[in-house]
Design a protein around this motif. Sequence first.
Motif, short mmCIF file in Angstrom:
data_model
loop_
_atom_site.label_atom_id
_atom_site.label_comp_id
_atom_site.label_asym_id
_atom_site.label_seq_id
_atom_site.Cartn_x
_atom_site.Cartn_y
_atom_site.Cartn_z
N TYR A 3 25.72 63.25 52.48
CA TYR A 3 27.18 63.49 52.51
C TYR A 3 27.81 62.53 51.50
CZ TYR A 3 26.61 66.22 56.73
OH TYR A 3 26.23 67.18 57.63
N GLU A 49 29.34 68.01 50.86
CA GLU A 49 28.35 68.05 51.92
C GLU A 49 26.98 68.29 51.29
OE1 GLU A 49 29.24 69.70 55.58
OE2 GLU A 49 31.37 69.85 55.20
N ILE A 80 31.87 63.68 60.92
CA ILE A 80 31.93 64.73 59.89
C ILE A 80 33.07 65.70 60.20
CG2 ILE A 80 30.68 66.65 58.80
CD1 ILE A 80 28.10 65.13 59.67
#
Length: 339
Positions: free
Chosen positions: A61, A76, A23
């Motif tokens: 996500y 997100e 991420i």
Amino acid sequence: MDSSVSVIYIESNRMSKRKKTVIDILRDSPGFVSGEAMSAQLGISRNAVHKHVKSLRGRGYRILGVSRRGYKLEEEPCRLSMGFITDRTEKSAFGRSFRYYDEIESTNAEAKALANCGAPEGTVVIAEAQSAGRGRLGRRWTSPAGKGLLFSVLLRPRLPMNDAHMLTIVAAAAAAEAIEAIAGIPVHIKWPNDLFIGDRKAGGILMEVSGEQDEVEWVVVGIGINVNTEYSELPVALRRTATSLKMVKGEPVDRSELLATLLLSLETHYKDAVANGFERALASFRNRDYLLHKSISVETREGPISGSASGVDDRGALLVELPHRQVRRFHSGDVTLHP
Ligand code: BTN
């Protein structure tokens, strides 16, 4: 926030360090990052990168993958605003202790474990995602991360055990009223625990109880609502029968506002029910009775019994008028509608 309010945020321990790094890499890159660059940076194979990306998508996500360009983080997962929720519920008994998980097996299972460890009435367990969400009659409850409301409230009512099931009626009425207030959409309740919009299910309630015959020890009321779920995010098997508030309204609904309103509505109905009986909750339920006058079958141990739904009695039992005008009461069972 009032200092006597406790909010414990619990990050999923199933989110490995490596996923967090995936991420971070995507967050730091405004454009695409190639699978090759990621695999070099992380010291893992491209296939392993792909697996991490796939599992992150399952957690809400939105990661775009384009061949020869790589991956791009587009969105997100949304999170609830606990500050907003605790401000709105600060004067209420259900707003004192929150446990907010980004992922858990089931908020009901966690609330039950807390109940058995002596957690106080009004403890609220919330999750953005559940890996083993439970529905009624042993079914599963699935919801994409950050799109629904998934929570359980621990109650310790002074009620005899044979009144406990009435709290499903109380919770269904409270949830329907809160959805109507915040989303402006009429909600019907399909006996005993389904929240319907039009002819589709948008939410459900799972109540679990422990106690002796004379008195309930605890009740866990679990509520799941499809709030901002997209059609494509519904399990394929449910696409003809389920919906979400966003799908009906055509725009997203503020989940924090809905949760705060629902907790306040649940507390008002609950206190009234314990102090004065179930009339008010039953009236709200009857105003929204999805099955009323419909031709239905109730699944029983003796097989399906068909007739016309004719409301719920004061004990919350479903009344069904059989072909010879005889009325039968059902205290539990699965109901299907005739086409
Ligand atoms: C049903 O319609 O069968 C009831 C669904 C209840 C789902 C909620 S989601 C939050 C809470 N935790 C669970 O595991 N189930 C309930």
